[in-house]
Scaffold this active site. Structure first.
Site, PDB file in Angstrom:
ATOM      1  CD  GLU A  56      28.570  97.353  64.601  1.00  0.00           C
ATOM      2  OE1 GLU A  56      27.487  96.493  64.065  1.00  0.00           O
ATOM      3  OE2 GLU A  56      29.513  97.489  64.336  1.00  0.00           O
ATOM      4  CD  GLU A 107      32.488  95.568  66.640  1.00  0.00           C
ATOM      5  OE1 GLU A 107      31.856  96.307  67.673  1.00  0.00           O
ATOM      6  OE2 GLU A 107      32.406  94.245  65.523  1.00  0.00           O
TER       7      GLU A 107
END
Length: 635
Positions: free
Chosen positions: A456, A532
């Site tokens: 991220e 995720e």
């Protein structure tokens, strides 16, 4: 890579830890029990002194001037002496009451007092409202005269973070990363036998974070003293692969890097024995070569295993390569490498293990636990993995950094697939060195099925980000061409050519607006994986969402707004098998990130188990989805 020497086995046995479960076989059938192993790996965890707080120190421009970095330091005996540690003169004397005895692993942050300060860490509440700071570790020790002439180094499995090491007054170096191991050659600066005792000091500066979660501070992983001949297998010096596997046989390629640190050329014989879990020798390969002085050389050998037993979560079969370096008929170095025989393929149809579709039933996990912070004893890592296996999980994502090496050993032996993750998106010299260290250290583990370069990062989907990522991907392919590379992306997956440099595009929360389904329609050849998802917050035993007292319901969706109910995420994996599997955020609650709360909440509530490993209601949704037995759970 997994190396277990006799000293380590002795340490583990002495302190009764369950790594004995993972030491599946000995090398007694190859080497005589009476022959001392020429390579020693001694645990160095015990009898340290710890000082919390900074100590002003000037850079010593002439070594041998004493002080706390050396052995000949004046010890203050007067009681109630107060030292001004902002004065550089304070580093020239040792005041025992200001130091306490500790054993490693050690995390000093978890011993502190919670402070309502949103400036702590990289984001408000992220670090769990515990201050970090600076600390010093010091230890005195002896090296016998008989070790003179050997190469002696120290290996720190993990120090958080920005660590500086001195031995006997000599500044040896600095290591910034809190998640990769560091190693220093001690050979020249040690005192042997009657030369006197030795002193090592480590400064740990954890004032700056590396992540946005609780990271702790200190020498929080194991420390080892390694003694070898001057001609030896290099650090992380073997690479074992099995490129051709059939029911009848498996080809084993063994690449061994040797270092000759003598002044003259040496002619050696490299003996590589492939053994099974009983220690039975399955194949032996021998190579003879001359090695120039101060020169590393890689020797490649090819062996065979007849009727190989494959590694998988259900049958985690392991083999070893037992390496011997022989000069003039004498074994001068030994090395052990654990490996498995298996194939992983991540393609546009899913994840395949040994040719069979193998949906990944995984959890993301930070490394802290309950009241002990990040300094986990080995048996706690085993306990956590055991709990995850019991719920039906077959995979572990190291969020968001390389793990302690013992955890990977356990995953190998327990049959848990691993997504091993690099900490930073960076192509700087320092960060590429950290990436290389992770790859060289871990590439022999059969449990690892893929590498993750980052998680991220803000510049995902940018042209600059793609350039940086491509350099990292090429580094991974060079060091380990057998595994594919991903990155855990939560935005801009179709921008800047970023996803194009990846072998596998990682989707964090790709269930939002079914982004991974829409992207598959637009890019049918794209290889995808759910790195995720979920992020369901719940407080064990609570069924009301409340800002005060701060509780999250196990039965009602609330905050954050991006997470589904536990188990609902798995429905997409069943419906769209090309997604390969899924890593739930998270298996366990962890310190920091107390979403959706702030002070005085100090721990996350994302796990389907709490910080101690007790199941919440969501646990049973995954037990039903991942297991083979019917599950009935009453709220």
């Amino acid at each position: 890579m997994h190396t277990i020497e006799s000293k380590k086995l002795g340490y583990i046995s002495k302190f009764g830890f369950c790594l004995l479960f993972f030491t599946l076989f000995s090398n007694s059938s190859v080497q005589s029990q009476e022959t001392k192993n020429p390579r020693e790996r001694e645990n160095f965890d015990f009898n340290w002194q710890f000082h919390k707080g900074d100590i002003a120190m000037k850079l010593v421009v002439r070594v041998g001037q004493g002080g706390i970095t050396d052995i000949n330091v004046p010890v203050i005996s007067k009681k109630d002496t107060i030292i001004d540690y902002t004065n550089a003169e304070s580093s020239k004397a040792l005041n025992p009451p200001d130091w306490k005895e500790v054993n490693l692993p050690h995390d000093w942050v978890v011993e502190g007092t919670f402070v309502n300060d949103n400036t702590l860490g990289s984001q408000p509440a992220g670090s769990g409202y515990l201050p970090t700071g600076i600390g010093f570790y010091r230890k005195e020790f002896e090296i016998p005269e008989t070790d003179k002439g050997k190469k002696i180094s120290i290996e720190f499995d993990g120090i958080f973070r920005n660590s500086t090491v001195w031995v006997n007054g000599h500044l040896l170096g600095n290591h910034q990363s809190g998640y990769t191991p560091s190693n220093y050659d001690l050979t020249d600066v040690l005192r042997y036998g009657n030369e006197g005792k030795n002193a090592i000091m480590v400064k740990v500066d954890a004032t700056q974070p590396e992540g946005w979660w609780y990271e702790g501070a200190g020498i929080y992983r194991h420390v080892w003293i390694i003694k070898t001949d001057r001609l030896h297998v290099a650090r992380f010096g073997t690479y074992v692969t099995t490129p051709e596997i059939t029911d009848a046989k498996a080809t084993v390629i063994i690449k061994t890097t040797l270092k000759n640190e003598y002044k003259t050329a040496k002619t050696i014989t490299l003996v590589s024995n492939i053994v099974d879990k009983k220690g039975t020798v399955l194949d032996t390969k021998t190579s003879t070569q001359s090695i120039a002085p101060y020169y590393p050389v890689e020797i490649s050998q090819e062996g065979l295993i007849q009727k190989p037993k494959l590694w998988s979560p259900k049958t985690p079969n392991l083999y070893k390569v037992l390496t011997e370096v022989v000069e003039n008929g004498k074994v001068i170095d030994t090395y052990e490498t654990t490996f498995g025989v298996r194939t992983f393929e991540v393609n546009k149809n899913g994840v395949f293990l040994n040719g069979n579709l193998c949906p990944v039933k995984g959890t993301c996990n930070h490394q802290d636990f309950a009241g002990i912070g990040v300094a986990l004893p080995d048996k706690i890592n085993y306990y956590k993995l055991k709990l995850l296996k019991e719920v039906g999980s077959n995979a572990y994502r190291c969020s968001h950094h390389p793990p302690t090496p013992e955890l990977l050993d356990m995953c190998d032996s327990m049959g848990i697939m691993v997504l091993d993750e690099n900490r930073h998106l960076s192509s700087s010299e320092e960060n590429l060195r950290d990436l290389e260290t992770m790859l060289y250290r871990d590439r022999n583990h059969p449990s690892i099925f893929m590498w993750s370069m980052e998680n991220e990062e803000a510049i995902q989907g940018t042209v600059m980000g793609a350039r940086i990522l491509e350099t990292m991907v090429e580094t991974a392919h060079r060091i380990d061409p057998t595994r594919k590379v991903t990155a855990a992306m939560n935005h801009a997956r179709n921008d800047g050519g970023y996803a194009d440099v990846l072998d596998v595009v990682g989707y964090n929360y790709g269930d939002k607006q079914l982004a991974y389904v829409k992207d598959k329609e637009a890019h049918p050849d794209r290889v995808m994986f759910c790195t995720e998802g979920t992020s369901f917050v719940s407080t064990r035993g609570e069924y009301v969402n409340s800002w005060w007292p701060q509780t999250c319901s196990n039965s009602i969706l609330w905050q954050p707004d991006w997470g589904p109910y536990p188990g609902e995420d798995w429905a997409d994996i069943v419906k769209y098998p090309y997604l390969g599997g899924h890593f739930v955020w998270t298996g366990f609650d962890y310190r920091g990130e107390p979403t959706p709360f702030w002070w005085p909440s100090v721990s996350s509530q994302f796990g389907f188990m709490d910080v101690c490993g007790f199941p919440k209601d969501g646990y049973y949704a995954y037990k039903a989805a991942w297991g083979n037995e019917p599950v009935v759970h009453i709220f």
